[in-house]
Design a protein around this motif. Structure first.
Motif, mmCIF file in Angstrom:
data_model
loop_
_atom_site.group_PDB
_atom_site.id
_atom_site.type_symbol
_atom_site.label_atom_id
_atom_site.label_comp_id
_atom_site.label_asym_id
_atom_site.label_seq_id
_atom_site.Cartn_x
_atom_site.Cartn_y
_atom_site.Cartn_z
ATOM 1 N N ALA A 68 0.865 -1.198 0.000
ATOM 2 C CA ALA A 68 0.000 0.000 0.000
ATOM 3 C C ALA A 68 0.893 1.237 0.000
ATOM 4 O O ALA A 68 1.608 1.489 0.969
ATOM 5 N N ASP A 69 0.871 1.986 -1.110
ATOM 6 C CA ASP A 69 1.742 3.162 -1.251
ATOM 7 C C ASP A 69 0.929 4.433 -1.009
ATOM 8 O O ASP A 69 0.192 4.887 -1.871
ATOM 9 N N GLU A 70 1.070 5.011 0.187
ATOM 10 C CA GLU A 70 0.366 6.246 0.575
ATOM 11 C C GLU A 70 -1.129 6.163 0.234
ATOM 12 O O GLU A 70 -1.668 7.053 -0.438
ATOM 13 N N PRO A 71 -1.846 5.117 0.680
ATOM 14 C CA PRO A 71 -3.221 4.930 0.203
ATOM 15 C C PRO A 71 -4.238 5.916 0.744
ATOM 16 O O PRO A 71 -5.361 5.969 0.252
ATOM 17 N N THR A 72 -3.886 6.697 1.772
ATOM 18 C CA THR A 72 -4.883 7.623 2.343
ATOM 19 C C THR A 72 -4.439 9.081 2.296
ATOM 20 O O THR A 72 -5.137 9.951 2.797
ATOM 21 N N SER A 73 -3.293 9.378 1.676
ATOM 22 C CA SER A 73 -2.747 10.740 1.776
ATOM 23 C C SER A 73 -3.590 11.779 1.053
ATOM 24 O O SER A 73 -3.562 12.953 1.389
ATOM 25 N N ALA A 74 -4.359 11.372 0.028
ATOM 26 C CA ALA A 74 -5.143 12.339 -0.742
ATOM 27 C C ALA A 74 -6.570 12.491 -0.219
ATOM 28 O O ALA A 74 -7.383 13.174 -0.834
ATOM 29 N N LEU A 75 -6.872 11.877 0.921
ATOM 30 C CA LEU A 75 -8.259 11.833 1.396
ATOM 31 C C LEU A 75 -8.526 12.845 2.505
ATOM 32 O O LEU A 75 -7.634 13.182 3.282
ATOM 33 N N ASP A 76 -9.772 13.322 2.583
ATOM 34 C CA ASP A 76 -10.196 14.127 3.724
ATOM 35 C C ASP A 76 -10.066 13.304 5.000
ATOM 36 O O ASP A 76 -10.141 12.069 4.980
ATOM 37 N N VAL A 77 -9.939 14.017 6.127
ATOM 38 C CA VAL A 77 -9.599 13.336 7.374
ATOM 39 C C VAL A 77 -10.663 12.322 7.809
ATOM 40 O O VAL A 77 -10.333 11.221 8.262
ATOM 41 N N SER A 78 -11.946 12.648 7.654
ATOM 42 C CA SER A 78 -12.973 11.693 8.090
ATOM 43 C C SER A 78 -13.028 10.488 7.141
ATOM 44 O O SER A 78 -13.286 9.360 7.564
ATOM 45 N N VAL A 79 -12.780 10.744 5.841
ATOM 46 C CA VAL A 79 -12.735 9.647 4.873
ATOM 47 C C VAL A 79 -11.523 8.764 5.157
ATOM 48 O O VAL A 79 -11.609 7.533 5.128
ATOM 49 N N GLN A 80 -10.376 9.408 5.463
ATOM 50 C CA GLN A 80 -9.175 8.649 5.819
ATOM 51 C C GLN A 80 -9.441 7.747 7.016
ATOM 52 O O GLN A 80 -9.056 6.574 7.023
ATOM 53 N N ALA A 81 -10.124 8.279 8.022
ATOM 54 C CA ALA A 81 -10.400 7.492 9.230
ATOM 55 C C ALA A 81 -11.249 6.276 8.907
ATOM 56 O O ALA A 81 -10.976 5.170 9.392
ATOM 57 N N SER A 82 -12.278 6.446 8.064
ATOM 58 C CA SER A 82 -13.136 5.304 7.742
ATOM 59 C C SER A 82 -12.394 4.283 6.884
ATOM 60 O O SER A 82 -12.575 3.075 7.048
ATOM 61 N N VAL A 83 -11.518 4.759 5.970
ATOM 62 C CA VAL A 83 -10.733 3.832 5.144
ATOM 63 C C VAL A 83 -9.736 3.059 6.013
ATOM 64 O O VAL A 83 -9.550 1.848 5.845
ATOM 65 N N LEU A 84 -9.099 3.748 6.978
ATOM 66 C CA LEU A 84 -8.144 3.065 7.864
ATOM 67 C C LEU A 84 -8.844 2.043 8.758
ATOM 68 O O LEU A 84 -8.318 0.948 9.002
ATOM 69 N N ALA A 85 -10.040 2.395 9.242
ATOM 70 C CA ALA A 85 -10.803 1.448 10.070
ATOM 71 C C ALA A 85 -11.158 0.211 9.251
ATOM 72 O O ALA A 85 -11.015 -0.930 9.714
ATOM 73 N N MET A 86 -11.599 0.454 8.017
ATOM 74 C CA MET A 86 -11.948 -0.650 7.137
ATOM 75 C C MET A 86 -10.714 -1.495 6.793
ATOM 76 O O MET A 86 -10.763 -2.723 6.776
ATOM 77 N N PHE A 87 -9.599 -0.815 6.554
ATOM 78 C CA PHE A 87 -8.350 -1.510 6.203
ATOM 79 C C PHE A 87 -7.929 -2.455 7.335
ATOM 80 O O PHE A 87 -7.530 -3.600 7.097
ATOM 81 N N THR A 88 -8.038 -1.966 8.567
ATOM 82 C CA THR A 88 -7.658 -2.786 9.725
ATOM 83 C C THR A 88 -8.559 -4.019 9.839
ATOM 84 O O THR A 88 -8.078 -5.125 10.095
ATOM 85 N N GLU A 89 -9.865 -3.818 9.636
ATOM 86 C CA GLU A 89 -10.800 -4.949 9.698
ATOM 87 C C GLU A 89 -10.505 -5.969 8.596
ATOM 88 O O GLU A 89 -10.521 -7.188 8.827
ATOM 89 N N LEU A 90 -10.211 -5.467 7.398
ATOM 90 C CA LEU A 90 -9.900 -6.371 6.280
ATOM 91 C C LEU A 90 -8.623 -7.156 6.551
ATOM 92 O O LEU A 90 -8.527 -8.346 6.228
ATOM 93 N N GLN A 91 -7.651 -6.472 7.167
ATOM 94 C CA GLN A 91 -6.388 -7.173 7.469
ATOM 95 C C GLN A 91 -6.618 -8.283 8.488
ATOM 96 O O GLN A 91 -6.027 -9.364 8.392
ATOM 97 N N ARG A 92 -7.510 -8.050 9.440
ATOM 98 C CA ARG A 92 -7.842 -9.094 10.416
ATOM 99 C C ARG A 92 -8.569 -10.253 9.728
ATOM 100 O O ARG A 92 -8.315 -11.422 10.012
#
Length: 574
Positions: A458-482
């Motif tokens: 994953a190369d800077e996958p959230t750097s271009a996103l608004d902060v609330s969108v970044q938070a939801s993508v990171l939460a989803m990413f963590t769940e997917l990794q689990r």
């Protein structure tokens, strides 16, 4: 509490009075700004915060009279006691740069690539009658020195492409200062900059407003920057100001649900994993190595010159089920490593073992079979998604390329993935341009997971996103990794994001690894000077804590023999 400045409001440098802006489009009317009233006092930093589409930049652009003819503007924008909407083209040109100046988000769009730096600085001085000829050129050199650019006598004769991103942003600030304006509008002035360069630019802007009594309207979505810079804050949402007040009140005791949502979405360095829901699953004891890089060297050939070594003798590994954060500033070699691991650029020497296979020795069908087991998420989803394919085809393309499943099975798999990345089934037949940036990044993640990869890069996958969108993508990413249990190399320059995700951290500078260890070892107890600088420069969204961090950073820089960035007003003849 931190010291609060008191502003009288008698003679604001910039004032918006019941400003309302609507745009006519082929799809109807867009109401961008709805009755906004706001002022910026001399010597004040007023932060205008909000996410993409909230109306921040449209508001600021009215102060320069730069909105297109399709805009219907009511209310008043007042600069230098003049109503901008009542001015002729000639009168507008007289106040632009002289009374109100702008620092744009992307310096390369604000600088002319074929004109020397010095000529761009002298142009506005000569237009506004501030200085001419040799006097203007000497002042241009003084301005570059004032904003902390070394060897300014040489830099004035260079072109923009010969300067780094941070240097170019300083040039844009010098251009804004050239005619001593009463107010500077800084539109996301640090978004594209590395964290240490960002800290220097913020130091410079803070010094500017303190010494020259310039008002600054700071437009940003970065709450750390707000905590570091602002005296007062106005929060915008869908064209309205929903909350305003002193920075300590708004950031430490938010009242509006939208402000609370924004602040809760900001990753906070030092809070560790689990900031966005569940933390990543712990790595199993004795887990196999999924990726091993040994003594990797990547060089770029240059005509008539010695090859440039972008990656120099790098070694690290990633275990199955582990997230390893690869961090460093622009030019450190992070993304080059990512591309080399995907076989997209050749490696000069070294070894890369992916899932027990020698990547560098593979060609053709063998490489294709191995790539099937590797997923990749790029930084810019708009550039990595085919605009002519509907989303269903975008996600199923890897399945088609590798000949997996029937058409119906592939369709079912896409619907599973859309559900996994929390997109509606209706997205299947839509095109990338019909989705928001955050939705497009979710499509990128779904496509990366289509083949159930064992490794994800994953190369800077959230750097271009608004902060609330970044938070939801990171939460989803963590769940997917689990759920999927993939190994992940997560490349980022945002230390707070790495703090929220990674099991281990590898820090790079100039193509070499300077420090590595567990997340706590590297981020909470750094040993190397460069890592300490990176961590000290990362802002946090708490004005009181940020003030302490800034003072500690200045003390660290002085102990290392560095100068703290300040505006040298003597250079400007102040």
């Amino acid at each position: 509490m931190t010291e609060q400045k008191i502003f009288t409001g008698e003679h604001p440098a910039l004032k918006f009075d019941n400003l309302d802006v609507q745009f006519k489009t082929e799809f109807g009317t867009v109401h961008a700004v709805k009755g906004l009233t706001l002022s910026v006092e001399p010597g004040e930093v007023m932060a205008l915060v909000g996410e993409s589409g909230s109306g921040k930049s449209v508001t600021a652009t009215t102060a320069l009279g730069l909105l297109p003819k399709t805009a219907r503007i009511t209310g008043e924008t007042v600069v230098d006691d003049k109503v901008v909407g009542d001015l002729s083209g000639r009168e507008l040109r007289a106040i632009r740069g002289r009374r109100v100046a702008m620092v744009f988000q992307e310096p390369m769009t604000a600088l002319n690539p074929v004109i020397k730096i010095g000529e761009q600085l002298t142009e506005s001085m000569e237009v506004h009658g501030v200085a001419f000829g040799r006097e203007a050129w000497a002042r241009a050199i003084d301005l570059l020195a004032a904003v902390g650019i070394p060897a300014p006598e040489r830099r004035v004769s260079q072109f923009p492409h010969e300067l780094s991103g941070g240097m170019r942003q300083r040039v844009v600030i010098a251009m804004a200062l050239a005619c001593d304006p009463e107010v500077i509008i800084a539109d996301e002035p640090t978004t594209a900059l590395d964290v240490t360069v960002q800290a220097d630019i913020l130091d410079l802007l803070r010094s500017l407003k303190d010494k020259l009594n310039t008002g600054i309207l700071l437009i940003t979505h970065n709450m750390g920057v707000v905590a570091d810079m602002a005296d007062n804050v106005a929060v915008m949402f869908k064209g309205n100001v929903v909350e305003r007040g002193p920075v300590t009140d708004v950031l430490l005791n938010p009242q509006h649900p939208y402000t609370k949502k924004l602040l809760s979405a900001v990753p906070h360095l030092g809070e560790g994993p689990g900031q966005f829901g569940v933390p990543p699953a712990p790595v199993a004891e004795g887990a196999e190595t999924a990726l091993e890089v040994r003594d990797l060297i990547v060089e770029y050939k240059r005509a008539g010159k010695k090859p440039f070594r972008a990656v120099d003798d790098v070694s690290f590994d990633v275990k199955r089920g582990e997230i390893v954060g690869l961090v460093g500033e622009s030019g450190s070699g992070k993304s080059t490593i990512g591309r080399a691991l995907l076989g997209l650029i050749p490696s000069h020497s070294g070894a890369v073992d992916v899932l027990g296979e020698d990547l560098l020795a593979m060609r053709g069908a063998e490489m294709k079979a191995l790539r099937k087991r590797i997923g990749v998420i790029f930084q810019d989803p708009a550039a990595s998604l085919n605009p002519r394919f509907p989303i269903g085809d975008v996600i199923s393309e890897p399945l088609s390329v590798h000949g997996i499943g029937t058409k119906k099975e592939r369709e079912n798999r896409v619907h599973e993935l859309l559900e996994a990345v929390q997109l509606p089934r209706s997205a299947y037949n839509r095109y990338p341009h019909e989705l928001s940036g955050g939705q497009r990044q979710r499509v990128s993640i779904a496509r990366a997971l289509a083949l159930r990869p064992e490794i994800l890069i994953a190369d800077e996958p959230t750097s271009a996103l608004d902060v609330s969108v970044q938070a939801s993508v990171l939460a989803m990413f963590t769940e997917l990794q689990r759920d999927f249990g993939f190994a992940c190399l997560f490349i980022s320059h945002d230390l707070a994001v790495i703090d929220a995700l990674a099991h281990r951290v590898v820090v790079m500078q100039y193509g070499k690894i300077v420090e590595r260890g567990t997340r706590d070892q590297v981020l909470l107890n750094p040993q190397e000077e460069y890592t300490k600088r990176l961590l000290a420069a990362a802002p946090v969204p708490d004005p009181i804590e940020q003030k302490t961090r800034r003072e500690e950073r200045h003390a660290l820089l002085k102990s290392l023999g560095d100068t703290v960035v300040e505006l040298d007003t003597r250079e400007l003849g102040q």
